[in-house]
Design an enzyme around this catalytic site. Sequence first.
Site, PDB file in Angstrom:
ATOM      1  N   THR A  85     -40.323  -0.442 -18.101  1.00 27.78           N
ATOM      2  CA  THR A  85     -41.211   0.568 -17.556  1.00 27.78           C
ATOM      3  C   THR A  85     -41.510   1.467 -18.731  1.00 27.78           C
ATOM      4  OG1 THR A  85     -40.312   0.533 -15.325  1.00 27.78           O
ATOM      5  CG2 THR A  85     -41.192   2.628 -16.030  1.00 27.78           C
ATOM      6  N   GLY A  88     -35.430  -1.516 -10.237  1.00 37.60           N
ATOM      7  CA  GLY A  88     -36.006  -0.524  -9.337  1.00 37.60           C
ATOM      8  C   GLY A  88     -35.307  -0.453  -7.997  1.00 37.60           C
ATOM      9  N   GLY A 118     -41.591  -1.174  -6.747  1.00 38.00           N
ATOM     10  CA  GLY A 118     -40.346  -0.728  -7.375  1.00 38.00           C
ATOM     11  C   GLY A 118     -40.139   0.765  -7.219  1.00 38.00           C
ATOM     12  N   ASP A 119     -39.288   1.301  -8.066  1.00 39.29           N
ATOM     13  CA  ASP A 119     -38.945   2.721  -8.006  1.00 39.29           C
ATOM     14  C   ASP A 119     -39.981   3.614  -8.689  1.00 39.29           C
ATOM     15  OD1 ASP A 119     -38.149   1.393 -10.440  1.00 39.29           O
ATOM     16  OD2 ASP A 119     -37.145   3.241 -11.030  1.00 39.29           O
TER      17      ASP A 119
HETATM   18  N1  ASP Z   1     -38.065   0.044 -12.816  1.00 39.26           N
HETATM   19  C1  ASP Z   1     -39.089  -0.950 -12.861  1.00 39.26           C
HETATM   20  C2  ASP Z   1     -39.215  -1.607 -11.528  1.00 39.26           C
HETATM   21  O1  ASP Z   1     -38.235  -1.954 -10.936  1.00 39.26           O
HETATM   22  C3  ASP Z   1     -38.924  -2.004 -13.886  1.00 39.26           C
HETATM   23  C4  ASP Z   1     -38.090  -1.668 -15.091  1.00 39.26           C
HETATM   24  O2  ASP Z   1     -38.076  -0.555 -15.546  1.00 39.26           O
HETATM   25  O3  ASP Z   1     -37.451  -2.594 -15.636  1.00 39.26           O
HETATM   26  O4  ASP Z   1     -40.275  -1.819 -11.082  1.00 39.26           O
END
Ligand code: ASP
Length: 273
Positions: free
Chosen positions: A152, A206, A182-183
Amino acid sequence: MARPALIVHGGAGPVPEAERTHRQAAVERACDIGWSTIGTGALAAAVAAVRHMEDEPLLNAGIGACLNSDGVVELDAGVMEGAALRAGGVACLRDVRHPIDLAVAVMEDGRHVLLAAEGASRFARDHGVEMADPSIFITDRKRQELIEGADTVGAVARDGDGHIAVAVSTGGRVGKLPGRIGDSPIPGAGFYVDDRFGGVCGTGLGEAFIRLGLARLMVIELQHGMEPASVARGAIDHLGKALAAPGGVILVPRDGAPQAAFNTPAMPWAMAE
Ligand code: ASP
């Protein structure tokens, strides 16, 4: 007067050795771009840094983002201002050129916090946000299919008036199911900010950030007077111990220096103060 600060990260996924210096350089360029706009406010600086990273093909956001299980790029982004707790999140975008621009438009419109998929695209068109042919996000299909885990990009900025803002953008996790969110577009999970305490954003699995409400938890810890470095480190320990999840976080406290922590082999990040 507060002391301005900016911290930017390019994701905590496992970075292939050959790409490490290039990804670090991309994050440093984004930090320079964000820092050059800090005089116009924390929101402008955080968004400028993230908007730039959406155009860096080696980072998992915008152009070059990872592919889902159908071989398609679906993008999430989020933004928040700590003065009035305004927030905007957008998810599952296939045709919006800069997801972070749409997150800002959702926040400024103010009726909703989170818009997804076709409705989000329609909102983008109606609000003059730049659209794109979905094919432009794929620059190297083989590489984008193989991004291990994912990444991200994110930025947290504090301006001279003490306002703090956070911006986040991502392609999510490689091979994710179509429609997965995702988050990163969800306040309290992938990001959170309150001018009275500080702002944070995360990268990593996430689902774990959502289940732990990790960003909100970190700001509560700042509120309770914990040291910013312990908050960052503690969040990563919690992620690992509670859910065995990989990830990283950055934060800017109300005063004092930005912090970064991660439990993966690398997380390119850069800061300016
Ligand atoms: N946090 C992001 C998601 O889960 C992906 C990541 O940062 O690896 O969508």
